[in-house]
Each structure stands twice: as C-alpha cells, then as structure tokens.
Design a protein around this motif. Structure first.
Motif, PDB file in Angstrom:
ATOM      1  N   ARG A 213     143.550 -37.283  35.003  1.00 51.30           N
ATOM      2  CA  ARG A 213     142.460 -36.348  35.309  1.00 51.30           C
ATOM      3  C   ARG A 213     142.683 -35.613  36.616  1.00 51.30           C
ATOM      4  N   ASN A 214     143.052 -36.329  37.653  1.00 48.20           N
ATOM      5  CA  ASN A 214     143.205 -35.688  38.954  1.00 48.20           C
ATOM      6  C   ASN A 214     144.388 -34.728  38.971  1.00 48.20           C
ATOM      7  N   LEU A 215     145.488 -35.103  38.311  1.00 47.34           N
ATOM      8  CA  LEU A 215     146.628 -34.189  38.229  1.00 47.34           C
ATOM      9  C   LEU A 215     146.241 -32.929  37.465  1.00 47.34           C
ATOM     10  N   ALA A 216     145.496 -33.099  36.361  1.00 49.17           N
ATOM     11  CA  ALA A 216     145.080 -31.944  35.565  1.00 49.17           C
ATOM     12  C   ALA A 216     144.172 -31.005  36.369  1.00 49.17           C
ATOM     13  N   ILE A 217     143.232 -31.570  37.120  1.00 52.13           N
ATOM     14  CA  ILE A 217     142.304 -30.735  37.896  1.00 52.13           C
ATOM     15  C   ILE A 217     143.047 -30.023  39.029  1.00 52.13           C
ATOM     16  N   ASN A 218     143.928 -30.740  39.714  1.00 55.49           N
ATOM     17  CA  ASN A 218     144.716 -30.101  40.765  1.00 55.49           C
ATOM     18  C   ASN A 218     145.612 -29.000  40.196  1.00 55.49           C
ATOM     19  N   SER A 219     146.148 -29.232  39.001  1.00 57.74           N
ATOM     20  CA  SER A 219     146.986 -28.223  38.360  1.00 57.74           C
ATOM     21  C   SER A 219     146.172 -26.999  37.974  1.00 57.74           C
ATOM     22  N   LEU A 220     144.944 -27.209  37.521  1.00 53.56           N
ATOM     23  CA  LEU A 220     144.065 -26.082  37.211  1.00 53.56           C
ATOM     24  C   LEU A 220     143.733 -25.289  38.480  1.00 53.56           C
ATOM     25  N   ALA A 221     143.540 -26.005  39.594  1.00 53.53           N
ATOM     26  CA  ALA A 221     143.312 -25.310  40.860  1.00 53.53           C
ATOM     27  C   ALA A 221     144.494 -24.413  41.190  1.00 53.53           C
ATOM     28  N   SER A 222     145.696 -24.921  40.989  1.00 47.29           N
ATOM     29  CA  SER A 222     146.885 -24.126  41.230  1.00 47.29           C
ATOM     30  C   SER A 222     146.950 -22.934  40.286  1.00 47.29           C
ATOM     31  N   ALA A 223     146.524 -23.123  39.036  1.00 43.73           N
ATOM     32  CA  ALA A 223     146.521 -22.024  38.063  1.00 43.73           C
ATOM     33  C   ALA A 223     145.576 -20.909  38.508  1.00 43.73           C
ATOM     34  N   PHE A 224     144.404 -21.278  39.025  1.00 43.99           N
ATOM     35  CA  PHE A 224     143.464 -20.253  39.498  1.00 43.99           C
ATOM     36  C   PHE A 224     144.037 -19.487  40.686  1.00 43.99           C
ATOM     37  N   TYR A 225     144.660 -20.221  41.629  1.00 48.53           N
ATOM     38  CA  TYR A 225     145.272 -19.525  42.759  1.00 48.53           C
ATOM     39  C   TYR A 225     146.382 -18.590  42.295  1.00 48.53           C
ATOM     40  N   THR A 226     147.226 -19.059  41.377  1.00 51.48           N
ATOM     41  CA  THR A 226     148.330 -18.229  40.903  1.00 51.48           C
ATOM     42  C   THR A 226     147.814 -16.998  40.178  1.00 51.48           C
ATOM     43  N   GLY A 227     146.647 -17.120  39.525  1.00 54.05           N
ATOM     44  CA  GLY A 227     146.010 -15.947  38.940  1.00 54.05           C
ATOM     45  C   GLY A 227     145.679 -14.912  39.999  1.00 54.05           C
ATOM     46  N   ILE A 354     148.288 -15.272  32.424  1.00 51.90           N
ATOM     47  CA  ILE A 354     147.007 -14.750  31.933  1.00 51.90           C
ATOM     48  C   ILE A 354     146.487 -13.671  32.867  1.00 51.90           C
ATOM     49  N   SER A 355     146.579 -13.905  34.167  1.00 49.31           N
ATOM     50  CA  SER A 355     146.087 -12.928  35.135  1.00 49.31           C
ATOM     51  C   SER A 355     146.865 -11.620  35.048  1.00 49.31           C
ATOM     52  N   ALA A 356     148.199 -11.708  34.957  1.00 47.77           N
ATOM     53  CA  ALA A 356     149.016 -10.496  34.917  1.00 47.77           C
ATOM     54  C   ALA A 356     148.703  -9.632  33.706  1.00 47.77           C
ATOM     55  N   ILE A 357     148.374 -10.274  32.584  1.00 48.94           N
ATOM     56  CA  ILE A 357     148.003  -9.526  31.382  1.00 48.94           C
ATOM     57  C   ILE A 357     146.595  -8.970  31.500  1.00 48.94           C
ATOM     58  N   LEU A 358     145.699  -9.714  32.137  1.00 52.16           N
ATOM     59  CA  LEU A 358     144.283  -9.380  32.149  1.00 52.16           C
ATOM     60  C   LEU A 358     143.910  -8.280  33.131  1.00 52.16           C
ATOM     61  N   VAL A 359     144.672  -8.110  34.218  1.00 53.26           N
ATOM     62  CA  VAL A 359     144.223  -7.230  35.303  1.00 53.26           C
ATOM     63  C   VAL A 359     143.960  -5.798  34.841  1.00 53.26           C
ATOM     64  N   TYR A 378     138.657 -16.382  41.322  1.00 58.74           N
ATOM     65  CA  TYR A 378     139.675 -17.389  41.013  1.00 58.74           C
ATOM     66  C   TYR A 378     139.862 -18.338  42.197  1.00 58.74           C
ATOM     67  N   CYS A 379     139.918 -17.762  43.399  1.00 55.55           N
ATOM     68  CA  CYS A 379     140.102 -18.592  44.600  1.00 55.55           C
ATOM     69  C   CYS A 379     138.939 -19.563  44.772  1.00 55.55           C
ATOM     70  N   LEU A 403     161.690 -31.053  41.596  1.00 54.02           N
ATOM     71  CA  LEU A 403     162.698 -30.498  40.705  1.00 54.02           C
ATOM     72  C   LEU A 403     162.181 -29.287  39.947  1.00 54.02           C
ATOM     73  N   VAL A 404     160.918 -29.331  39.505  1.00 51.55           N
ATOM     74  CA  VAL A 404     160.361 -28.205  38.769  1.00 51.55           C
ATOM     75  C   VAL A 404     159.245 -27.541  39.531  1.00 51.55           C
ATOM     76  N   GLY A 405     158.565 -28.260  40.404  1.00 50.87           N
ATOM     77  CA  GLY A 405     157.370 -27.715  41.010  1.00 50.87           C
ATOM     78  C   GLY A 405     157.582 -26.827  42.203  1.00 50.87           C
ATOM     79  N   ALA A 406     158.661 -26.969  42.914  1.00 52.88           N
ATOM     80  CA  ALA A 406     158.786 -26.280  44.186  1.00 52.88           C
ATOM     81  C   ALA A 406     159.248 -24.839  44.044  1.00 52.88           C
ATOM     82  N   GLU A 407     159.497 -24.375  42.829  1.00 52.70           N
ATOM     83  CA  GLU A 407     159.960 -23.012  42.716  1.00 52.70           C
ATOM     84  C   GLU A 407     158.813 -22.010  42.719  1.00 52.70           C
ATOM     85  N   GLU A 408     157.563 -22.476  42.806  1.00 52.65           N
ATOM     86  CA  GLU A 408     156.457 -21.531  42.853  1.00 52.65           C
ATOM     87  C   GLU A 408     156.528 -20.684  44.111  1.00 52.65           C
ATOM     88  N   PHE A 409     155.798 -19.566  44.069  1.00 47.27           N
ATOM     89  CA  PHE A 409     155.880 -18.639  45.181  1.00 47.27           C
ATOM     90  C   PHE A 409     154.525 -18.105  45.494  1.00 47.27           C
TER      91      PHE A 409
END
Length: 409
Positions: A213-227, A354-359, A378-379, A403-409
């Motif tokens: 649950r906590n990983l999923a919620i934190n990941s959703l927070a990251s999704a909103f920021y990335t939006g 989703i954000s890039a398509i929606l704007v 979103y923020c 290995l997979v997570g740090a490539e975000e920008f």
C-alpha cells in the motif's frame, strides 16, 4: 553523496567503460528535450495541431511505461549489454528516419520506437555505471545524475541551434551522436556474463510489488508530480510560441538548474529536513512555479512563462535525487529493490504519459492557461498522497534499488 568533493572524486580515475556509457547516457537524455525548441516550427512546417504535437511526448512516455515491465526480462534473457546496445540502435533508427518524415503522424510513430529504445537503454545504463565505476555506488550514481543533467541541458540547446536551420536537423544530429555511442558501447563494453548468474524476473513482478500500500501511494504521488513536469515539457513550448533558439535557451536554463539542484542542493535539503520533507517542499515549490506559468499565459506575458519554466528546474532537480528514496523506503523486506523500483517507475511514467496527451485537450476545453492550473492540482494531490503514505523512514538505497528508478528527471 552530494558534496562537490564527492563529485570531483567520482570523476577521477574512472575506467573507459564508465565514460563510454556516460556519453551514451548524455545523448539518450538529450532526446527528451530535443523536440521542445522545435515544436512550434514542426507545427508550422507540418500543419500539426497541438493535440498531435503533444503526442510526440505522450507516445514516447507511454511506450516507456510498458517497457519498464519488459526491460528486466530482456536483461535476464539476453544480457544487459545486448539490451543496452539494442536500445541505442532503436534510437538511432528512430531519430535518423525522423529526419525524412513527411507528416506529424510519421513522427509520432517513430517516437514509439524511440521511446522503446530509450527505455531499454536507460534501464541498464545505470547498472553498468554502478557495476564498473570506482569509488563506490554513491559516486557512480552522482556520475549518472551528472550525465542526466548534461543531457537535459544540451538536448534543448542542440535542438534550438540545429532547429534554426531546419526542424529536421536536430533529429539527424541526434542519430549521428547516438550511432557513435552505440558503436563505442558495442565494441568497448565488457561482454555479458552467463544467464545463470542473473536473477530471474517476470513481467508481472513489478506490478505485484505495488500490492504494498505505501509503495503504491508513494508511486501515485510520483505519477502526479510527473504529470506536472510533463505539462512544462509538452505544453510550455506551445504556450510560449517562440522561435527555436529562444525556446532552446529557456529549456537550456531549465536543464542546467535541474542538474545543479540535483547534485548540489538536494543533499543539503535532505540533511536538513529529510528526504520526505525535501520532496514535499519541492513539490510545493513546483506548484508555485506552475501557478506563475498559468498567470503568464492568462495575461499574455511570455517572459513570465519563460521564467517559470526555467525556475521549475530547481524543484525538479531536488525531486530527481530524493523521490526514489522516499518511495523505496516503503518496500517490503522480501521484495527485490529492482523489482519494486520497476513498479514505481511504471506508475511514474504513466503519470507523465497521460499528462502529455491531456494538456492540449485541457487547453482546448478550458483555455490556454488550464494545463498549468491542472499541474498545480497534480502537485497538491502528490503532497496529499505523500502525507497519507506511512512508509518507514527513508534510508540510503543499495545499487539495485536505483537500477530502474533513478532515470527519472
């Protein structure tokens, strides 16, 4: 990990394989912002509407969402070097053929191949750097962050300079640079080891990790920021409506501030208020600059939009460095960090896609400032999600966590 001394120490005495991979990483990350300065020019040359232009980012990210589930399996079955080089070849093909595209739909289709190649590359590039670098994991990650920052800064600048000649030129230039990187990696990186030495990964493992649950919620927070982040990347160039060189300089400033904040500012913030506090503060600051951009569009002041775009690089750099650690702090002890990180990245990239398509549709429905006001929302949702999640205190991550997570920008 985060002092200037650490950065200078990380640079010294690194083997050739690290520098080759870092060079390829710079070029790969250049592809993210390459299109920004020439969006307006592409629109005019190909008579492309805004909703098609933003698909250049939406499909690119959407493919990466799915590829996050594939890269672990590909690296297991074929080896990380083969996976990395295959990704580079995909980018070479996509960027090279884009030079000759005759309409916007062809460019969109080629960005699908580009996104797949980028995902295959970046998911394995950090593993190479961490595995080959001298001086420990922290210095290796710092080198990777530096490559990311240079790529984000140089990409828009290259796109702007070549875009003044033709919108096709930036694609050709990127293809040539990436071809050089692919050849160097194919020839000079060490061969893959036996498959039996690598842990087995299945397609569903990253999604299963999100049962936490906590990983999923934190990941959703990251999704909103990335939006919110991709509101800047996909919509700001259209809202500014500037010639390539001017738009390129704005995004060059954005990339430089992102790099500097990630390497030098974020660690001090983490020491002062912790990773979690730093992330919440940075997202709040991002909401403020999004509101500034929205006001700029509403009162038709391009300079204000430009200022907001450039300044947004500061909280983005902080979030690049700190967000993955916050999310990974909630991972169950029995879940491999690389698998949990893939699940986290899956949701985060989905937010950006989703954000890039929606704007463009938000602007059409509610007016040109609307995408930035939605980014403020979103923020706010990201902050709420972080406050709801109750993970364990943040701690330093082992190598496979990034290995997979740090490539975000």
């Amino acid at each position: 990990m985060s002092s200037d001394h650490s950065l200078s120490s990380a640079i010294k005495g690194q083997p050739r394989t690290v520098w080759i991979t870092a060079f390829a990483a710079v070029v790969a990350f250049m592809g993210i912002g390459l299109v920004d300065p020439i969006l307006h020019t592409i629109a005019e040359a190909l008579d492309a509407p805004p909703n098609k232009l933003t698909l250049l980012f939406g499909v690119y990210l959407g493919v990466q969402v799915l590829a996050m589930l594939l890269t672990g399996v590909a690296a297991y079955r074929f080896g990380p070097k083969r996976t990395l080089v295959t990704g580079l070849i995909c980018i070479v093909i996509a960027a090279g053929v884009s030079t000759f595209a005759s309409d916007i739909d062809q460019l969109i289709a080629l960005r699908v191949i580009w996104g797949l190649g980028n995902a295959l590359f970046i998911a394995t590039a950090l593993a190479f750097i961490v595995g080959q670098a001298r001086g420990g994991q922290q210095g290796a990650i710092l080198l990777y962050e530096a490559a990311l920052g240079i790529g984000l800064a140089v990409g828009p600048l290259l796109g702007a300079l070549l875009g003044e000649w033709s919108w096709r030129a930036p694609f050709g230039g990127t293809a040539l640079l990436m071809l050089a990187g692919a050849i160097l990696c194919a020839v000079m990186l060490p061969p893959d080891g036996p498959i039996s030495d690598r842990p087995k990964v299945t397609l569903l493992d990253p999604l299963k990790a999100l049962r936490n649950r906590n990983l999923a919620i934190n990941s959703l927070a990251s999704a909103f920021y990335t939006g919110a982040l991709f509101t800047v990347i996909a919509w700001a160039p259209i809202a500014m409506g500037m010639r390539p060189i001017n738009a390129g300089m704005v995004f060059f400033a954005w990339g430089v501030l992102t790099a500097l904040a990630g390497v030098f500012l974020a660690p001090g913030i983490a020491r002062a208020v912790g990773d979690r506090g730093g992330v919440i503060g940075a997202i709040t600051a991002y909401a403020v600059v999004m509101a500034l951009a929205g006001v700029g569009v509403a009162i038709d002041q391009v300079w204000l939009i430009c200022l907001a775009v450039a300044l947004s690089g500061i909280p983005s750099g902080v979030l690049n460095t700190l967000f993955t650690g916050v999310a990974m702090s909630a991972v169950d002890a029995g879940t491999p960090r690389s698998v949990a990180s893939a699940g986290y990245s899956f949701l985060r990239w989905m937010g950006g896609a989703i954000s890039a398509i929606l704007v463009a549709y938000l602007a059409d429905w509610f007016g040109a400032p609307a995408p930035f006001w939605f980014a403020v929302g979103y923020c706010a949702l990201a902050v709420v999600a972080l406050l709801v999640a109750h993970g364990r205190p943040s701690r330093a991550l082992p190598a496979d966590a990034v290995l997979v997570g740090a490539e975000e920008f």
